[in-house]
Scaffold this motif. Structure first.
Motif, PDB file in Angstrom:
ATOM      1  N   THR A  81       0.830  -1.206   0.000  1.00 43.05           N
ATOM      2  CA  THR A  81       0.000   0.000   0.000  1.00 43.05           C
ATOM      3  C   THR A  81       0.860   1.250   0.000  1.00 43.05           C
ATOM      4  O   THR A  81       0.565   2.212  -0.722  1.00 43.05           O
ATOM      5  CB  THR A  81      -0.948  -0.004   1.216  1.00 43.05           C
ATOM      6  N   ASN A  82       1.929   1.246   0.794  1.00 45.20           N
ATOM      7  CA  ASN A  82       2.841   2.392   0.810  1.00 45.20           C
ATOM      8  C   ASN A  82       3.490   2.598  -0.557  1.00 45.20           C
ATOM      9  O   ASN A  82       3.606   3.726  -1.028  1.00 45.20           O
ATOM     10  CB  ASN A  82       3.913   2.217   1.884  1.00 45.20           C
ATOM     11  N   SER A  83       3.896   1.522  -1.182  1.00 46.26           N
ATOM     12  CA  SER A  83       4.501   1.617  -2.520  1.00 46.26           C
ATOM     13  C   SER A  83       3.495   2.156  -3.534  1.00 46.26           C
ATOM     14  O   SER A  83       3.830   2.996  -4.373  1.00 46.26           O
ATOM     15  CB  SER A  83       5.001   0.252  -2.979  1.00 46.26           C
ATOM     16  N   TRP A  84       2.263   1.672  -3.439  1.00 50.61           N
ATOM     17  CA  TRP A  84       1.208   2.151  -4.348  1.00 50.61           C
ATOM     18  C   TRP A  84       0.961   3.634  -4.139  1.00 50.61           C
ATOM     19  O   TRP A  84       0.857   4.391  -5.097  1.00 50.61           O
ATOM     20  CB  TRP A  84      -0.081   1.356  -4.104  1.00 50.61           C
ATOM     21  N   TYR A  85       0.895   4.063  -2.883  1.00 53.41           N
ATOM     22  CA  TYR A  85       0.671   5.478  -2.590  1.00 53.41           C
ATOM     23  C   TYR A  85       1.811   6.328  -3.131  1.00 53.41           C
ATOM     24  O   TYR A  85       1.578   7.378  -3.733  1.00 53.41           O
ATOM     25  CB  TYR A  85       0.506   5.696  -1.084  1.00 53.41           C
ATOM     26  N   ASP A  86       3.046   5.894  -2.939  1.00 51.80           N
ATOM     27  CA  ASP A  86       4.198   6.642  -3.440  1.00 51.80           C
ATOM     28  C   ASP A  86       4.158   6.770  -4.960  1.00 51.80           C
ATOM     29  O   ASP A  86       4.400   7.842  -5.507  1.00 51.80           O
ATOM     30  CB  ASP A  86       5.507   5.983  -3.008  1.00 51.80           C
ATOM     31  N   SER A  87       3.841   5.677  -5.652  1.00 52.76           N
ATOM     32  CA  SER A  87       3.783   5.746  -7.119  1.00 52.76           C
ATOM     33  C   SER A  87       2.619   6.624  -7.574  1.00 52.76           C
ATOM     34  O   SER A  87       2.750   7.354  -8.554  1.00 52.76           O
ATOM     35  CB  SER A  87       3.686   4.351  -7.728  1.00 52.76           C
ATOM     36  N   LEU A  88       1.518   6.580  -6.864  1.00 49.93           N
ATOM     37  CA  LEU A  88       0.372   7.436  -7.199  1.00 49.93           C
ATOM     38  C   LEU A  88       0.738   8.904  -7.021  1.00 49.93           C
ATOM     39  O   LEU A  88       0.429   9.739  -7.884  1.00 49.93           O
ATOM     40  CB  LEU A  88      -0.820   7.061  -6.315  1.00 49.93           C
ATOM     41  N   PHE A  89       1.417   9.220  -5.931  1.00 51.58           N
ATOM     42  CA  PHE A  89       1.835  10.588  -5.662  1.00 51.58           C
ATOM     43  C   PHE A  89       2.807  11.076  -6.728  1.00 51.58           C
ATOM     44  O   PHE A  89       2.695  12.192  -7.232  1.00 51.58           O
ATOM     45  CB  PHE A  89       2.462  10.670  -4.269  1.00 51.58           C
ATOM     46  N   LYS A  90       3.770  10.239  -7.112  1.00 50.69           N
ATOM     47  CA  LYS A  90       4.741  10.611  -8.144  1.00 50.69           C
ATOM     48  C   LYS A  90       4.056  10.805  -9.495  1.00 50.69           C
ATOM     49  O   LYS A  90       4.387  11.724 -10.245  1.00 50.69           O
ATOM     50  CB  LYS A  90       5.832   9.557  -8.253  1.00 50.69           C
ATOM     51  N   THR A  91       3.084   9.949  -9.812  1.00 52.18           N
ATOM     52  CA  THR A  91       2.354  10.071 -11.069  1.00 52.18           C
ATOM     53  C   THR A  91       1.558  11.372 -11.110  1.00 52.18           C
ATOM     54  O   THR A  91       1.526  12.061 -12.133  1.00 52.18           O
ATOM     55  CB  THR A  91       1.421   8.864 -11.265  1.00 52.18           C
ATOM     56  N   ALA A  92       0.925  11.714 -10.000  1.00 57.05           N
ATOM     57  CA  ALA A  92       0.164  12.965  -9.941  1.00 57.05           C
ATOM     58  C   ALA A  92       1.095  14.163 -10.118  1.00 57.05           C
ATOM     59  O   ALA A  92       0.764  15.118 -10.830  1.00 57.05           O
ATOM     60  CB  ALA A  92      -0.587  13.066  -8.620  1.00 57.05           C
ATOM     61  N   ARG A  93       2.255  14.121  -9.493  1.00 58.05           N
ATOM     62  CA  ARG A  93       3.214  15.214  -9.632  1.00 58.05           C
ATOM     63  C   ARG A  93       3.688  15.332 -11.078  1.00 58.05           C
ATOM     64  O   ARG A  93       3.810  16.430 -11.623  1.00 58.05           O
ATOM     65  CB  ARG A  93       4.401  14.987  -8.701  1.00 58.05           C
ATOM     66  N   GLN A  94       3.950  14.200 -11.734  1.00 57.56           N
ATOM     67  CA  GLN A  94       4.370  14.226 -13.137  1.00 57.56           C
ATOM     68  C   GLN A  94       3.260  14.769 -14.026  1.00 57.56           C
ATOM     69  O   GLN A  94       3.535  15.497 -14.985  1.00 57.56           O
ATOM     70  CB  GLN A  94       4.771  12.830 -13.599  1.00 57.56           C
ATOM     71  N   ALA A  95       2.013  14.435 -13.728  1.00 55.19           N
ATOM     72  CA  ALA A  95       0.891  14.945 -14.515  1.00 55.19           C
ATOM     73  C   ALA A  95       0.794  16.460 -14.395  1.00 55.19           C
ATOM     74  O   ALA A  95       0.559  17.158 -15.391  1.00 55.19           O
ATOM     75  CB  ALA A  95      -0.412  14.288 -14.063  1.00 55.19           C
ATOM     76  N   VAL A  96       1.000  16.990 -13.200  1.00 55.86           N
ATOM     77  CA  VAL A  96       0.969  18.439 -13.007  1.00 55.86           C
ATOM     78  C   VAL A  96       2.114  19.094 -13.760  1.00 55.86           C
ATOM     79  O   VAL A  96       1.927  20.115 -14.431  1.00 55.86           O
ATOM     80  CB  VAL A  96       1.019  18.780 -11.495  1.00 55.86           C
ATOM     81  N   GLU A  97       3.297  18.515 -13.708  1.00 59.53           N
ATOM     82  CA  GLU A  97       4.442  19.072 -14.427  1.00 59.53           C
ATOM     83  C   GLU A  97       4.221  19.039 -15.933  1.00 59.53           C
ATOM     84  O   GLU A  97       4.563  19.984 -16.640  1.00 59.53           O
ATOM     85  CB  GLU A  97       5.721  18.320 -14.046  1.00 59.53           C
ATOM     86  N   THR A  98       3.634  17.949 -16.428  1.00 58.98           N
ATOM     87  CA  THR A  98       3.342  17.846 -17.860  1.00 58.98           C
ATOM     88  C   THR A  98       2.306  18.880 -18.276  1.00 58.98           C
ATOM     89  O   THR A  98       2.446  19.533 -19.318  1.00 58.98           O
ATOM     90  CB  THR A  98       2.844  16.427 -18.203  1.00 58.98           C
ATOM     91  N   ALA A  99       1.273  19.056 -17.466  1.00 62.63           N
ATOM     92  CA  ALA A  99       0.238  20.048 -17.774  1.00 62.63           C
ATOM     93  C   ALA A  99       0.838  21.451 -17.786  1.00 62.63           C
ATOM     94  O   ALA A  99       0.512  22.268 -18.660  1.00 62.63           O
ATOM     95  CB  ALA A  99      -0.897  19.956 -16.766  1.00 62.63           C
ATOM     96  N   GLU A 100       1.726  21.726 -16.836  1.00 64.74           N
ATOM     97  CA  GLU A 100       2.367  23.035 -16.798  1.00 64.74           C
ATOM     98  C   GLU A 100       3.223  23.255 -18.035  1.00 64.74           C
ATOM     99  O   GLU A 100       3.201  24.321 -18.649  1.00 64.74           O
ATOM    100  CB  GLU A 100       3.214  23.171 -15.541  1.00 64.74           C
ATOM    101  N   SER A 101       3.962  22.244 -18.443  1.00 63.64           N
ATOM    102  CA  SER A 101       4.800  22.341 -19.627  1.00 63.64           C
ATOM    103  C   SER A 101       3.941  22.578 -20.875  1.00 63.64           C
ATOM    104  O   SER A 101       4.258  23.436 -21.698  1.00 63.64           O
ATOM    105  CB  SER A 101       5.627  21.063 -19.786  1.00 63.64           C
ATOM    106  N   ASN A 102       2.851  21.824 -20.992  1.00 60.44           N
ATOM    107  CA  ASN A 102       1.958  21.994 -22.141  1.00 60.44           C
ATOM    108  C   ASN A 102       1.326  23.380 -22.156  1.00 60.44           C
ATOM    109  O   ASN A 102       1.184  23.992 -23.211  1.00 60.44           O
ATOM    110  CB  ASN A 102       0.874  20.924 -22.136  1.00 60.44           C
ATOM    111  N   MET A 103       0.955  23.889 -20.968  1.00 64.78           N
ATOM    112  CA  MET A 103       0.367  25.212 -20.897  1.00 64.78           C
ATOM    113  C   MET A 103       1.372  26.270 -21.339  1.00 64.78           C
ATOM    114  O   MET A 103       1.026  27.205 -22.052  1.00 64.78           O
ATOM    115  CB  MET A 103      -0.117  25.503 -19.482  1.00 64.78           C
TER     116      MET A 103
END
Length: 185
Positions: free
Chosen positions: A141-163
């Protein structure tokens, strides 16, 4: 078997109320920033329109209505700046909420792990496999949460780059428009 004492229960409730208040406060701060940005944007739009009408009605003709008033950014730049500010507000609120959620998750995970460790100490013979399974589940569960958090952060960075790419493209298109119009005259 361990039971929660009234004091432990009250402490847990206080911690939950505190966490809820922090989440609500952060969400409200983001909302307040968005409202402020929108009011500022409306004020700027009203000022630009007033300047256009004043210029058009003061003998400069209707063409003046369609020109950018002096000291004002072109519309594409104002839209890009507005979108960038909205994104920054939302990204900041999301990051703060994610940080708070992560901290809350870590506190709860430690409590669960402590409870499992205490139960393992007083568990019957042969319960080691169940404890190991629970520990494995918590680790997964901890590993899943960490990967989910990292994925969300990458999505925000990608959205910022695209914007930023869209904003720069719009800015270049806006600056190229007067040159193209001048060439057609």
């Amino acid at each position: 078997m361990t039971y929660l004492s009234p004091e432990q229960f009250a402490d847990a409730q206080k911690a939950n109320i505190d966490a809820t208040y922090r989440f609500a406060n952060e969400a409200f701060n983001g909302f307040e920033k968005l409202v402020s940005l929108n009011l500022k944007t409306i004020r700027t739009s009203l000022d630009v329109q007033a300047a256009r009408w004043q210029s058009a009605l003061s003998g400069n003709g209707m063409q003046a209505f369609f020109e950018v008033p002096p000291g004002t950014e072109p519309l594409a730049e104002r839209i890009a700046a507005y979108n960038r500010q909205v994104f920054e507000i939302l990204a900041s609120a999301q990051a703060a909420l994610a940080e708070q959620a992560g901290a809350q998750y870590q506190r709860e995970a430690r409590k669960v792990q402590t409870g499992i460790d205490e139960a393992a100490k007083s568990g019957p013979v042969g319960s080691e496999a169940a404890v190991a399974a629970l520990n494995s589940m918590i680790h997964a569960t901890n590993s899943w949460y960490d990967s989910l958090f990292k994925t969300a952060r990458q999505a925000v960075e990608t959205a910022e780059s695209n914007m930023n790419v869209v904003a720069n493209t719009a800015k270049r298109a806006q600056s190229a428009t007067p040159h193209a119009a001048a060439g057609r005259k």
